[in-house]
Design an enzyme around this catalytic site. Structure first.
Site, PDB file in Angstrom:
ATOM      1  N   GLU A   1       0.500   9.085 -10.876  1.00 14.95           N
ATOM      2  CA  GLU A   1       1.731   9.061 -10.078  1.00 14.95           C
ATOM      3  C   GLU A   1       2.347   7.671 -10.054  1.00 14.95           C
ATOM      4  O   GLU A   1       3.567   7.505 -10.110  1.00 14.95           O
ATOM      5  CB  GLU A   1       1.436   9.529  -8.647  1.00 14.95           C
ATOM      6  CG  GLU A   1       1.119  11.015  -8.571  1.00 14.95           C
ATOM      7  CD  GLU A   1       0.615  11.417  -7.196  1.00 14.95           C
ATOM      8  OE1 GLU A   1       1.169  12.341  -6.615  1.00 14.95           O
ATOM      9  OE2 GLU A   1      -0.344  10.798  -6.697  1.00 14.95           O
TER      10      GLU A   1
ATOM     11  N   HIS B   1      10.640  25.117 -21.455  1.00 16.03           N
ATOM     12  CA  HIS B   1      11.193  25.425 -20.128  1.00 16.03           C
ATOM     13  C   HIS B   1      10.101  25.627 -19.092  1.00 16.03           C
ATOM     14  O   HIS B   1      10.277  26.377 -18.139  1.00 16.03           O
ATOM     15  CB  HIS B   1      12.063  26.686 -20.156  1.00 16.03           C
ATOM     16  CG  HIS B   1      13.051  26.728 -21.276  1.00 16.03           C
ATOM     17  ND1 HIS B   1      14.340  26.258 -21.156  1.00 16.03           N
ATOM     18  CD2 HIS B   1      12.923  27.152 -22.568  1.00 16.03           C
ATOM     19  CE1 HIS B   1      14.969  26.415 -22.308  1.00 16.03           C
ATOM     20  NE2 HIS B   1      14.134  26.945 -23.192  1.00 16.03           N
TER      21      HIS B   1
ATOM     22  N   SER C   1      -7.978  11.799   0.172  1.00 18.28           N
ATOM     23  CA  SER C   1      -6.995  11.768   1.248  1.00 18.28           C
ATOM     24  C   SER C   1      -7.702  11.286   2.511  1.00 18.28           C
ATOM     25  O   SER C   1      -8.891  11.514   2.693  1.00 18.28           O
ATOM     26  CB  SER C   1      -6.438  13.171   1.466  1.00 18.28           C
ATOM     27  OG  SER C   1      -6.003  13.333   2.795  1.00 18.28           O
TER      28      SER C   1
ATOM     29  N   LYS D   1      -9.259  16.724  -1.120  1.00 16.95           N
ATOM     30  CA  LYS D   1      -8.250  16.244  -2.051  1.00 16.95           C
ATOM     31  C   LYS D   1      -8.797  15.339  -3.154  1.00 16.95           C
ATOM     32  O   LYS D   1      -9.663  14.513  -2.929  1.00 16.95           O
ATOM     33  CB  LYS D   1      -7.159  15.466  -1.289  1.00 16.95           C
ATOM     34  CG  LYS D   1      -6.255  16.319  -0.435  1.00 16.95           C
ATOM     35  CD  LYS D   1      -5.405  17.317  -1.217  1.00 16.95           C
ATOM     36  CE  LYS D   1      -4.264  16.638  -1.912  1.00 16.95           C
ATOM     37  NZ  LYS D   1      -3.250  16.143  -0.981  1.00 16.95           N
TER      38      LYS D   1
END
Ligand code: ARG
Length: 457
Positions: free
Chosen positions: A290, A156, A277, A283
């Site tokens: 992704e 969980h 970025s 970043k």
């Protein structure tokens, strides 16, 4: 251009309709399979005295020339030809004359396309399998490299019990081993030749389907001609298997994305697989992970599009089935693109053992072990569970962890607690005590590694 199938219709199709109907811009990638299939067909026709040996030789020579010219870029696909099958036959006839017109005896584009796609997918399956093996080996190496690293295992998304990092990533290796297996399994069913079913009913010629299948490396031939030309199970199975494979990569990607965040800092992905970025200089974006996660949706979509196209089709061939190719090609291309990037990303990823350890030290992931300790001293598990829960609650209140709580406090909850409890809840010990087969204990991890090595031999 006059259509080869000009007969009862004038063959004068509307230009837009022609474009709409044509598949050569995507099925041209099966040219090798199409030509190889045709060579075997000509051989079979000659062996059965359906065409002469001389004509078969002319056909085979002609086909060889076409293959070579396409390979070398001398011959380009004519968009005016409806599909790759028409194109090859048309060029062949242009080059060798009358003999070229004999090639299509005792076959149809319906069994030809079914043959081509199986041959094409068979080759791609092997390519995908070897990429999966590479990834499994890289995971195995990472597991060996970071053998002793402890991290919290989650359920969980809550810290649950201490595990070895190696055990966690080997879970993905196991999924990939099943993917390998699934593809092998599918390959067996795919390796049955449909050629010779002709349009749908078989043929009046004395063909030898087994011989032709053998020439092309198939294990056997299909048993029902109608099924042979109307079945797209191999495409559907391929895309189902690839969907499962992508789902595995996607879950792994999701974890890498989480783990490489500042919130976790469990791993750091190499610069080679990270982007910056355009506005935020700090970043490090896990774009590759992704994209693998994102492209999973696309493979599912490909699979669903063909399932939907097929579901209402009457037997036998219907043009709807031409929609199989873009879907299955896209799935195969996507997987072929994702696999090496994913493997490189895992291979170059750094594991931050300290951050994992720190996370493991918080969250009371040794609470089960505390209960097991009391069970070892003779208390029933349910009572031990209750006491351990109360102790955890106390720790939370007082901002302590189980390791820092004094023995005296423990003994207020049960007289069974003694000094050795600290050993029982030591994270390292918690892991090594998990000796059940397939558990996170170091011996089990070793067994898993050995099992993978043995299987991949
Ligand atoms: N281009 C067609 C396909 O991909 C080949 C089979 C066409 N057969 C036919 N009778 N129109 O499905």
């Amino acid at each position: 251009m006059a259509k080869m199938w000009k007969g009862v219709t004038s063959g004068n199709t509307d230009a837009l309709a022609d474009d709409f109907n044509s598949s050569i811009h995507f099925d041209n990638r099966m040219y090798r399979e199409d030509i190889t299939g045709s060579m075997a067909h000509a051989k079979m026709l000659a062996k059965q005295d359906i065409i002469s040996k001389e004509n078969a030789e002319k056909i085979i020579d002609g086909l060889q020339g076409i293959l070579k010219d396409i390979d070398e870029g001398i011959l380009s696909f004519d968009p005016a030809c409806e599909d790759i099958h028409m194109f090859v036959e048309e060029i062949l006839t242009e080059r060798i004359g009358e003999a070229g017109k004999m090639l299509h005896t005792a076959r149809s584009r319906n069994d030809q396309v079914a043959l081509d796609i199986r041959m094409y997918l068979k080759n791609r399956t092997e390519q995908i399998q070897s990429l999966i093996k590479e990834l499994v080996l890289v995971i195995k190496e990472k597991a060996e490299e970071y053998q002793d690293v402890i991290m919290p295992g989650y359920t969980h998304m809550q810290r649950a019990q201490p595990i070895l990092f190696a055990h966690h990533i080997l879970a993905y290796a196991m999924m990939l081993m099943r993917d390998l297996d699934r593809l092998s399994d599918m390959k067996k069913r795919m390796n049955v030749s449909p050629i010779g079913a002709c349009a749908l009913a078989g043929t009046t010629y004395n063909t030898d389907r087994d011989y032709e299948a053998e020439l092309l490396g198939f294990d056997s031939v299909t048993m029902n001609s109608i099924d042979s030309v109307s079945d797209r199970d191999s495409c559907l199975e391929m895309m189902s298997d690839l969907s499962i494979l992508m789902m595995h990569l996607s879950r792994f990607s999701e974890e890498l994305i989480l783990w490489s965040s500042w919130e976790f800092r469990f791993v750091s992905l190499s610069d080679a697989y990270t982007t910056g970025s355009s506005i935020m200089p700090q970043k490090r974006n896990p774009d590759m992970a992704e994209l693998v996660r994102g492209k999973t949706g696309r493979v599912y979509g490909d699979m669903m599009s063909l399932f939907t196209a097929m579901k209402g089709l009457p037997l036998a061939y219907n043009k709807d089935m031409q929609e199989d190719k873009e879907a299955v090609f896209d799935s195969v291309d996507t997987v072929l693109m994702c696999m090496p990037v994913f493997t490189g990303m895992i291979q170059t990823m750094q594991v931050n053992a300290d951050a994992m350890r720190k996370a493991a030290e918080r969250g009371f992931i040794n609470a089960t072990d505390l209960a097991d300790y009391l069970v070892g001293k003779g208390m029933p598990f349910r009572s031990a569970y209750k006491i351990s829960g109360e102790i955890v609650a106390l720790c939370m209140q007082e901002d302590q962890v189980l390791e820092t709580l004094p023995l005296k406090t423990y003994q207020e909850y049960s007289a069974l607690f003694a000094e050795d409890l600290y050993e029982a809840i030591n994270l390292q010990n918690c892991v090594s005590k998990r000796i059940s087969k397939g558990g996170t204990g170091p011996q089990s991890v070793q067994e898993q590694i050995a099992w993978i090595e043995e299987k991949l031999k």
